[in-house]
Scaffold this active site. Structure first.
Site, PDB file in Angstrom:
ATOM      1  N   ASN A  49     -21.679 -32.134   5.282  1.00 42.44           N
ATOM      2  CA  ASN A  49     -22.194 -32.970   4.188  1.00 42.44           C
ATOM      3  C   ASN A  49     -22.501 -34.370   4.695  1.00 42.44           C
ATOM      4  O   ASN A  49     -21.800 -34.914   5.567  1.00 42.44           O
ATOM      5  CB  ASN A  49     -21.237 -32.992   2.992  1.00 42.44           C
ATOM      6  CG  ASN A  49     -19.824 -33.440   3.328  1.00 42.44           C
ATOM      7  OD1 ASN A  49     -19.339 -33.239   4.422  1.00 42.44           O
ATOM      8  ND2 ASN A  49     -19.169 -34.046   2.362  1.00 42.44           N
ATOM      9  N   GLU A  51     -23.384 -38.091   3.089  1.00 51.60           N
ATOM     10  CA  GLU A  51     -23.434 -38.893   1.865  1.00 51.60           C
ATOM     11  C   GLU A  51     -24.284 -40.148   2.052  1.00 51.60           C
ATOM     12  O   GLU A  51     -24.730 -40.459   3.161  1.00 51.60           O
ATOM     13  CB  GLU A  51     -21.998 -39.260   1.444  1.00 51.60           C
ATOM     14  CG  GLU A  51     -21.177 -38.008   1.140  1.00 51.60           C
ATOM     15  CD  GLU A  51     -19.791 -38.294   0.591  1.00 51.60           C
ATOM     16  OE1 GLU A  51     -19.322 -39.457   0.670  1.00 51.60           O
ATOM     17  OE2 GLU A  51     -19.177 -37.329   0.074  1.00 51.60           O
ATOM     18  N   CYS A  60     -25.420 -31.532   0.728  1.00 54.14           N
ATOM     19  CA  CYS A  60     -24.261 -30.670   0.990  1.00 54.14           C
ATOM     20  C   CYS A  60     -24.363 -30.017   2.372  1.00 54.14           C
ATOM     21  O   CYS A  60     -25.457 -29.829   2.925  1.00 54.14           O
ATOM     22  CB  CYS A  60     -24.176 -29.568  -0.050  1.00 54.14           C
ATOM     23  SG  CYS A  60     -23.777 -30.132  -1.706  1.00 54.14           S
ATOM     24  N   GLU A  62     -23.936 -26.905   3.196  1.00 53.83           N
ATOM     25  CA  GLU A  62     -24.639 -25.620   3.195  1.00 53.83           C
ATOM     26  C   GLU A  62     -26.153 -25.816   3.268  1.00 53.83           C
ATOM     27  O   GLU A  62     -26.862 -25.078   3.955  1.00 53.83           O
ATOM     28  CB  GLU A  62     -24.317 -24.832   1.919  1.00 53.83           C
ATOM     29  CG  GLU A  62     -22.852 -24.511   1.729  1.00 53.83           C
ATOM     30  CD  GLU A  62     -22.114 -25.588   0.933  1.00 53.83           C
ATOM     31  OE1 GLU A  62     -22.327 -26.792   1.193  1.00 53.83           O
ATOM     32  OE2 GLU A  62     -21.330 -25.217   0.060  1.00 53.83           O
ATOM     33  N   CYS A  93     -21.452 -25.103  -4.090  1.00 53.68           N
ATOM     34  CA  CYS A  93     -21.723 -25.598  -5.449  1.00 53.68           C
ATOM     35  C   CYS A  93     -22.913 -24.842  -6.044  1.00 53.68           C
ATOM     36  O   CYS A  93     -23.627 -24.112  -5.343  1.00 53.68           O
ATOM     37  CB  CYS A  93     -22.008 -27.102  -5.419  1.00 53.68           C
ATOM     38  SG  CYS A  93     -23.602 -27.533  -4.684  1.00 53.68           S
ATOM     39  N   CYS A  96     -26.262 -25.343  -4.295  1.00 56.92           N
ATOM     40  CA  CYS A  96     -26.344 -24.654  -2.993  1.00 56.92           C
ATOM     41  C   CYS A  96     -26.496 -23.145  -3.181  1.00 56.92           C
ATOM     42  O   CYS A  96     -27.220 -22.499  -2.433  1.00 56.92           O
ATOM     43  CB  CYS A  96     -25.133 -24.979  -2.137  1.00 56.92           C
ATOM     44  SG  CYS A  96     -25.207 -26.648  -1.451  1.00 56.92           S
TER      45      CYS A  96
HETATM   46  N1  THU Z   1     -20.275 -30.812  -1.032  1.00 56.88           N
HETATM   47  C1  THU Z   1     -20.757 -29.946  -0.093  1.00 56.88           C
HETATM   48  O1  THU Z   1     -20.979 -30.318   1.068  1.00 56.88           O
HETATM   49  N2  THU Z   1     -20.991 -28.666  -0.470  1.00 56.88           N
HETATM   50  C2  THU Z   1     -20.810 -28.169  -1.724  1.00 56.88           C
HETATM   51  O2  THU Z   1     -21.109 -27.008  -1.979  1.00 56.88           O
HETATM   52  C3  THU Z   1     -20.272 -29.038  -2.761  1.00 56.88           C
HETATM   53  C4  THU Z   1     -19.993 -30.444  -2.391  1.00 56.88           C
HETATM   54  C5  THU Z   1     -20.005 -32.213  -0.650  1.00 56.88           C
HETATM   55  C6  THU Z   1     -20.881 -33.216  -1.326  1.00 56.88           C
HETATM   56  C7  THU Z   1     -20.022 -34.474  -1.277  1.00 56.88           C
HETATM   57  O3  THU Z   1     -20.281 -35.130  -0.043  1.00 56.88           O
HETATM   58  C8  THU Z   1     -18.608 -33.955  -1.251  1.00 56.88           C
HETATM   59  O4  THU Z   1     -18.690 -32.558  -0.985  1.00 56.88           O
HETATM   60  C9  THU Z   1     -17.847 -34.180  -2.535  1.00 56.88           C
HETATM   61  O5  THU Z   1     -18.537 -33.687  -3.620  1.00 56.88           O
END
Ligand code: THU
Length: 140
Positions: A49, A51, A60, A62, A93, A96
């Site tokens: 991930n 940010e 994300c 994935e 999520c 994704c």
């Molecule tokens: N996140 C992912 O990398 N994958 C997911 O399927 C859900 C959330 C990350 C996004 C963010 O940087 C952190 O998790 C918290 O939400």
């Protein structure tokens, strides 16, 4: 559930996802995620991930792995491992799931929870995806 590779195990894929997590850029949430996608050619594409100060721009793990695969792979995605550091499962999520479904609804999703591995299909995780064309007629 038949595992799609003779040379790469679910454990191998989880291990690559854990390595990918090390590159996570998550200064805002502190929640690091790693992902690894296996292809029909036994290649692995990883993602973490990433940010941003504009929080909605966060990508994300994935989706980062899948965009790398789309740009570089010769084969099709057949399994994805997703890991985090919380000790409980870290399933993709909703966004994704929708994003991954496009490329293979029967993809296996490998998760771990306190050392226990579980495998589900993407179809199980997303029973009613949004589609603009009937399944089976996705653009190639
Ligand atoms: N996140 C992912 O990398 N994958 C997911 O399927 C859900 C959330 C990350 C996004 C963010 O940087 C952190 O998790 C918290 O939400």
């Amino acid at each position: 559930m038949d595992w799609p590779s003779k040379v790469i195990s679910p454990d191998d894929l989880l291990w690559r996802a854990r390595k990918a997590l090390q590159s996570s850029y998550a200064p805002y949430s502190g929640f690091r995620v790693g992902s690894a996608i296996l292809t029909t050619d036994d290649e692995i594409f990883i993602g973490c991930n990433v940010e941003n100060a504009v929080l909605s721009l966060t990508i994300c793990a994935e989706r980062n792995a899948m965009t790398s695969l789309v740009q570089n792979a010769t084969g099709k995605p057949v399994a994805i491992a997703v890991v985090c550091e919380s000790g409980h499962e870290c399933p993709p999520c909703g966004s994704c799931r929708q994003f991954l479904f496009e490329f293979n609804p029967d993809m296996l999703v490998v998760l771990e929870s306190s050392g226990q591995i579980s495998t589900k299909t993407l179809r199980d995780l997303l029973p009613s995806p949004f589609m603009t064309t009937p399944e089976g007629s996705f653009p190639e």
